[in-house]
Design a protein around this motif. Structure first.
Motif, PDB file in Angstrom:
ATOM      1  N   GLU A 153       0.833  -1.206   0.000  1.00  0.00           N
ATOM      2  CA  GLU A 153       0.000   0.000   0.000  1.00  0.00           C
ATOM      3  C   GLU A 153       0.867   1.255   0.000  1.00  0.00           C
ATOM      4  O   GLU A 153       0.575   2.225  -0.717  1.00  0.00           O
ATOM      5  CB  GLU A 153      -0.913   0.002   1.233  1.00  0.00           C
ATOM      6  N   LEU A 154       1.924   1.256   0.826  1.00  0.00           N
ATOM      7  CA  LEU A 154       2.815   2.409   0.871  1.00  0.00           C
ATOM      8  C   LEU A 154       3.448   2.678  -0.493  1.00  0.00           C
ATOM      9  O   LEU A 154       3.578   3.826  -0.927  1.00  0.00           O
ATOM     10  CB  LEU A 154       3.930   2.190   1.899  1.00  0.00           C
ATOM     11  N   LEU A 155       3.825   1.600  -1.171  1.00  0.00           N
ATOM     12  CA  LEU A 155       4.503   1.727  -2.463  1.00  0.00           C
ATOM     13  C   LEU A 155       3.530   1.878  -3.623  1.00  0.00           C
ATOM     14  O   LEU A 155       3.933   2.239  -4.734  1.00  0.00           O
ATOM     15  CB  LEU A 155       5.396   0.503  -2.695  1.00  0.00           C
ATOM     16  N   ASN A 156       2.260   1.534  -3.359  1.00  0.00           N
ATOM     17  CA  ASN A 156       1.212   1.575  -4.382  1.00  0.00           C
ATOM     18  C   ASN A 156       1.569   0.712  -5.590  1.00  0.00           C
ATOM     19  O   ASN A 156       1.475   1.133  -6.747  1.00  0.00           O
ATOM     20  CB  ASN A 156       0.951   3.022  -4.822  1.00  0.00           C
ATOM     21  N   ILE A 157       2.020  -0.526  -5.289  1.00  0.00           N
ATOM     22  CA  ILE A 157       2.363  -1.475  -6.336  1.00  0.00           C
ATOM     23  C   ILE A 157       1.808  -2.853  -5.959  1.00  0.00           C
ATOM     24  O   ILE A 157       1.390  -3.087  -4.822  1.00  0.00           O
ATOM     25  CB  ILE A 157       3.886  -1.581  -6.565  1.00  0.00           C
ATOM     26  N   SER A 158       1.824  -3.762  -6.924  1.00  0.00           N
ATOM     27  CA  SER A 158       1.386  -5.132  -6.676  1.00  0.00           C
ATOM     28  C   SER A 158       2.553  -5.976  -6.176  1.00  0.00           C
ATOM     29  O   SER A 158       3.722  -5.587  -6.291  1.00  0.00           O
ATOM     30  CB  SER A 158       0.829  -5.752  -7.958  1.00  0.00           C
ATOM     31  N   SER A 159       2.220  -7.141  -5.646  1.00  0.00           N
ATOM     32  CA  SER A 159       3.256  -8.054  -5.188  1.00  0.00           C
ATOM     33  C   SER A 159       4.144  -8.493  -6.353  1.00  0.00           C
ATOM     34  O   SER A 159       5.364  -8.651  -6.192  1.00  0.00           O
ATOM     35  CB  SER A 159       2.621  -9.284  -4.529  1.00  0.00           C
ATOM     36  N   ASN A 160       3.563  -8.674  -7.521  1.00  0.00           N
ATOM     37  CA  ASN A 160       4.350  -9.082  -8.690  1.00  0.00           C
ATOM     38  C   ASN A 160       5.397  -8.027  -9.064  1.00  0.00           C
ATOM     39  O   ASN A 160       6.537  -8.360  -9.408  1.00  0.00           O
ATOM     40  CB  ASN A 160       3.434  -9.335  -9.886  1.00  0.00           C
ATOM     41  N   VAL A 161       4.993  -6.766  -8.982  1.00  0.00           N
ATOM     42  CA  VAL A 161       5.932  -5.686  -9.306  1.00  0.00           C
ATOM     43  C   VAL A 161       7.047  -5.637  -8.267  1.00  0.00           C
ATOM     44  O   VAL A 161       8.226  -5.494  -8.602  1.00  0.00           O
ATOM     45  CB  VAL A 161       5.200  -4.334  -9.383  1.00  0.00           C
ATOM     46  N   LEU A 162       6.682  -5.782  -6.993  1.00  0.00           N
ATOM     47  CA  LEU A 162       7.706  -5.762  -5.941  1.00  0.00           C
ATOM     48  C   LEU A 162       8.676  -6.929  -6.120  1.00  0.00           C
ATOM     49  O   LEU A 162       9.891  -6.772  -5.947  1.00  0.00           O
ATOM     50  CB  LEU A 162       7.051  -5.832  -4.560  1.00  0.00           C
ATOM     51  N   ALA A 163       8.138  -8.094  -6.484  1.00  0.00           N
ATOM     52  CA  ALA A 163       8.991  -9.271  -6.686  1.00  0.00           C
ATOM     53  C   ALA A 163       9.947  -9.088  -7.861  1.00  0.00           C
ATOM     54  O   ALA A 163      11.006  -9.720  -7.901  1.00  0.00           O
ATOM     55  CB  ALA A 163       8.125 -10.511  -6.897  1.00  0.00           C
ATOM     56  N   SER A 164       9.588  -8.232  -8.793  1.00  0.00           N
ATOM     57  CA  SER A 164      10.494  -7.951  -9.915  1.00  0.00           C
ATOM     58  C   SER A 164      11.624  -7.008  -9.499  1.00  0.00           C
ATOM     59  O   SER A 164      12.651  -6.920 -10.169  1.00  0.00           O
ATOM     60  CB  SER A 164       9.717  -7.341 -11.091  1.00  0.00           C
ATOM     61  N   LYS A 165      11.432  -6.313  -8.375  1.00  0.00           N
ATOM     62  CA  LYS A 165      12.432  -5.375  -7.876  1.00  0.00           C
ATOM     63  C   LYS A 165      13.370  -6.018  -6.855  1.00  0.00           C
ATOM     64  O   LYS A 165      14.557  -5.701  -6.803  1.00  0.00           O
ATOM     65  CB  LYS A 165      11.750  -4.174  -7.213  1.00  0.00           C
TER      66      LYS A 165
END
Length: 296
Positions: free
Chosen positions: A190-202
């Motif tokens: 929520e803080l990053l306003n991204i999905s888990s998939n996007v975070l996993a790509s980072k």
């Protein structure tokens, strides 16, 4: 090179047992008062030391409140070289009134608020640097200098009130692993306003603890569920996540891959909550026997 630097709190938890939690303006009697040596770093340290993990503990405490805590760590054989002692200060202390059904907590940070955690850190001397609870601005200094592949972002409950979207994004962009429980992880998204998939790509390695269900590992965008281990007799679940981390890092130190290290973490947590965590006395071979029985 040492294996792990672990940053976090050495709390004294003061449990206050009451008949009922009073409403504002009311008072109630205390049935029992109990102190416990705890905190994210404290819980981790007792278990990690028993398992034989190669690590350095980084924290700060006030000398007025923590003399017995530091003495207990040293008598246990734990190296307190990197634990700073703030003269004429108290804390950190967490006061926890509970009526057996509900509880509230009052956290007094004490010297942690002004801790210059980066000042005496041994940069470049660890395979892993676990950035736990503590001063966000100081941790940002550390991750801005230390190599990204060594950094583990592990803010625990402080993700809710010590981090904002900017500081959380900075930590994510400078870490190679994230360890959080499911609710903390959802809040990070929520803080990053991204999905888990996007975070996993980072971030290459993400470990999400799921309580009794075990944990979820997302590694290079591939998700693996690691089942939990049932405890024989639960005494106290406080610190289960910290014990999990002690097992996980010991597994990595012994050369296990991340998924098996998480299995070791699950086993360690299940055994740690069968007693008071600061009395944990199992060795890594004991945990390994259980792992081998599970894997057949």
């Amino acid at each position: 090179m040492k294996f792990l630097a672990f940053f976090g709190h050495l709390n004294i938890d003061v449990s206050i047992s009451v008949q009922s939690l009073p409403a504002p303006g009311q008072a109630t009697g205390v049935k029992q008062l109990k102190e416990k040596f705890a905190g994210t770093a404290g819980n981790f340290t007792y278990v990690a030391h028993s398992l034989g993990l190669d690590f350095d503990l980084y924290s700060i405490v006030g000398n007025l409140s923590h003399k017995r805590y530091i003495q207990n760590l040293e008598e246990t054989g734990i190296n307190t070289e990197h634990v700073e002692i703030a003269e004429n200060e108290s804390g950190p202390v967490c006061y926890i009134p509970s009526d057996g059904k509900e509880q509230v907590a009052y956290m007094f940070q004490g010297p942690v608020n002004n801790w210059k955690a980066s000042k005496n850190f041994e940069f470049g001397n660890y395979n892993y640097v676990n950035i736990g609870t503590g001063p966000v601005n100081e941790y940002i200094k550390i991750v801005s200098i230390e190599k990204r592949e060594r950094i583990v972002f592990d803010p625990a409950q402080e993700i809710w009130y010590n981090y904002n979207s900017e500081t959380a994004e900075y930590m994510v962009n400078h870490c190679n692993m994230i360890i959080m429980n499911r609710k903390e992880y959802a809040h990070l998204l929520e803080l990053l306003n991204i999905s888990s998939n996007v975070l996993a790509s980072k971030v290459s390695n993400i470990v999400i603890t799921e309580g009794k269900k075990g944990a979820t590992v997302i590694q290079h965008e591939v998700e693996t569920n690691v089942p939990g281990i049932l405890s024989n007799n639960v005494i106290d679940t406080v610190g289960a996540g910290d014990s999990f981390r002690a097992g996980l890092y010991t597994g990595l130190w012994k050369g296990y891959n991340l998924v098996d290290a998480v299995r070791i973490g699950n086993i360690t947590a299940s055994k740690a909550i069968e007693n008071n965590i600061n009395e944990f006395n199992l060795k890594f071979d004991d945990i390994l026997k259980i792992l081998n029985s599970i894997k057949g």
